[in-house]
Design an enzyme around this catalytic site. Structure first.
Site, PDB file in Angstrom:
ATOM      1  N   HIS A  83       0.828  -1.249   0.026  1.00 29.05           N
ATOM      2  CA  HIS A  83       0.088   0.031   0.003  1.00 29.05           C
ATOM      3  C   HIS A  83       0.870   1.070  -0.059  1.00 29.05           C
ATOM      4  O   HIS A  83       0.435   2.172  -0.757  1.00 29.05           O
ATOM      5  CB  HIS A  83      -1.103   0.007   1.181  1.00 29.05           C
ATOM      6  CG  HIS A  83      -1.877  -1.251   1.384  1.00 29.05           C
ATOM      7  ND1 HIS A  83      -2.502  -1.560   2.569  1.00 29.05           N
ATOM      8  CD2 HIS A  83      -2.196  -2.360   0.381  1.00 29.05           C
ATOM      9  CE1 HIS A  83      -3.213  -2.784   2.137  1.00 29.05           C
ATOM     10  NE2 HIS A  83      -3.140  -3.050   0.783  1.00 29.05           N
ATOM     11  N   HIS A  92      -0.430 -10.979  -5.041  1.00 29.52           N
ATOM     12  CA  HIS A  92       0.968 -10.584  -5.051  1.00 29.52           C
ATOM     13  C   HIS A  92       2.022 -11.561  -5.621  1.00 29.52           C
ATOM     14  O   HIS A  92       2.955 -11.195  -5.984  1.00 29.52           O
ATOM     15  CB  HIS A  92       1.508 -10.489  -3.349  1.00 29.52           C
ATOM     16  CG  HIS A  92       0.583  -9.214  -2.649  1.00 29.52           C
ATOM     17  ND1 HIS A  92       0.464  -8.140  -3.152  1.00 29.52           N
ATOM     18  CD2 HIS A  92      -0.622  -9.318  -1.554  1.00 29.52           C
ATOM     19  CE1 HIS A  92      -0.348  -7.596  -2.359  1.00 29.52           C
ATOM     20  NE2 HIS A  92      -0.890  -8.120  -1.446  1.00 29.52           N
ATOM     21  N   HIS A 125      -9.244  -2.100  -4.870  1.00 28.66           N
ATOM     22  CA  HIS A 125      -8.077  -2.521  -4.172  1.00 28.66           C
ATOM     23  C   HIS A 125      -6.927  -3.291  -4.978  1.00 28.66           C
ATOM     24  O   HIS A 125      -5.647  -3.203  -4.568  1.00 28.66           O
ATOM     25  CB  HIS A 125      -8.488  -3.072  -2.728  1.00 28.66           C
ATOM     26  CG  HIS A 125      -7.428  -3.361  -1.859  1.00 28.66           C
ATOM     27  ND1 HIS A 125      -7.003  -2.229  -1.114  1.00 28.66           N
ATOM     28  CD2 HIS A 125      -6.599  -4.276  -1.689  1.00 28.66           C
ATOM     29  CE1 HIS A 125      -6.027  -2.697  -0.250  1.00 28.66           C
ATOM     30  NE2 HIS A 125      -5.633  -3.919  -0.651  1.00 28.66           N
ATOM     31  N   ASP A 136      -2.875  -2.724  -5.200  1.00 32.90           N
ATOM     32  CA  ASP A 136      -2.095  -3.685  -4.917  1.00 32.90           C
ATOM     33  C   ASP A 136      -0.945  -3.927  -6.248  1.00 32.90           C
ATOM     34  O   ASP A 136       0.119  -3.807  -5.988  1.00 32.90           O
ATOM     35  CB  ASP A 136      -2.621  -5.037  -4.619  1.00 32.90           C
ATOM     36  CG  ASP A 136      -3.084  -5.011  -3.198  1.00 32.90           C
ATOM     37  OD1 ASP A 136      -2.788  -4.282  -2.241  1.00 32.90           O
ATOM     38  OD2 ASP A 136      -3.741  -6.303  -2.656  1.00 32.90           O
TER      39      ASP A 136
END
Length: 318
Positions: A98, A284, A257, A261
């Protein structure tokens, strides 16, 4: 400012503008305190100016861990967050994505990030409070030119029906197109596609919070994660219901979101990517695998000074 949700606009400060050409750092240091999402620990954060060509450097002040530069090849874990380190379990800094997204979105190239714990504070679960800190610190232009990483041919990684890919840019900058598909009816299928710039990031992406399915919380606690999670720093979903009393900040906050990311994870390239990112059910792990594959072959990319049109003479980075 722990626990404070900054407003969408900051009338007392001029907005950042991306000139796209020169490197930038902070005008002055700034500090804050927050809670670690996974450890639940109270953590102090300090952001300080850094010299040109330094990049984003993380340093833990509570242990002997050497500073670590935020790059795809210093990522040591991607389970529910992006973790940087030198290898050992006790020499890591977690949940950097973030803050990395905020630095990318606000056009900060060089900064020293200091924390006195094993992860970056989560604040409200979005990038908004990091943007607030960066705007309060101010932004200072430096003398060195910014370098952009041009994607020159398609690169793709897959895991089951999930994938992430980078292709050459069709217009200047970074394009992102992400789709998600969750069994929880409150999330379902969502898609968000955009050409990223600083205004769009601040106004449409920075306030999108991390989220979790309620049935998964007990398992996360059992494996030592999400100990600091609450309705104050995450959207909690149970079937058709969003359990946060104030509801969502955007109807499609979940996929926004994921875009946030991805911006943070892609900034671990070591500079701004000129290309188009497409992801489906990516996270991720796939984002990091994609950068590893991109940089594994110099035919996939080249570096040029910002503002140089694609196809111009370039300098290969080491």
């Amino acid at each position: 400012m722990n626990g404070m949700v900054p407003p969408a606009h900051f009338p007392f400060m001029p907005p950042f503008s991306h000139d796209g050409q020169m490197q930038h750092t902070l005008s002055q240091p700034i500090s804050s305190v927050g809670t670690g999402l996974h450890t639940g620990a109270r953590i102090s954060l300090r952001l300080s100016p850094a010299a040109e060509n330094t990049g984003i450097v993380f340093h833990r002040t509570d242990c002997a861990m050497p500073p670590v530069t935020a790059r795809y090849d210093t990522v040591v874990d991607t389970q529910l967050s992006t973790v940087l380190g030198h290898g050992p379990q006790d020499a890591r800094i977690a949940t950097v994505e973030h803050l990395m997204a905020a630095l990318a979105g606000c056009g900060i190239d060089n900064v020293l990030v200091e924390v006195d714990g094993p992860e970056i504070p989560v604040f409200d679960g979005s990038a908004a409070e990091f943007v607030f800190l960066l705007e309060c610190a101010g932004r200072r232009q430096q003398e060195a030119r910014r370098q952009q990483i041009h994607v020159t041919r398609p690169v793709r990684v897959e895991e089951g029906d999930a994938f992430a890919e980078l292709t050459p840019a069709t217009q200047p900058g970074l394009g992102i197109d992400i789709s998600i598909d969750f069994p929880a009816a409150a999330i379902g299928q969502q898609r968000y596609a955009t050409q990223v710039d600083s205004h769009l990031f601040r106004e449409h992406l920075s306030r999108a919070r991390t989220f979790v399915l309620q049935p998964e919380i007990e398992h996360l606690h059992a494996i030592g994660l999400a100990r600091g999670g609450s309705l104050d720093n995450a959207v909690v979903v149970n079937g058709e219901s969003v359990l946060n009393p104030a509801g969502l900040r955007h109807p499609d906050e979940f996929v926004r979101h994921k875009v946030l990311d991805a911006i943070g994870d892609l900034y671990l390239a070591g500079g701004l990517i000129e290309g188009h990112f497409r992801g489906h059910k990516s996270g991720h792990t796939l984002n990091n695998r994609l950068l590893l594959k991109l940089f594994a072959d110099k035919a996939n990319w080249h570096v040029v000074p910002a503002g140089t049109p694609a196809g111009q003479p370039c300098t290969q980075a080491a």
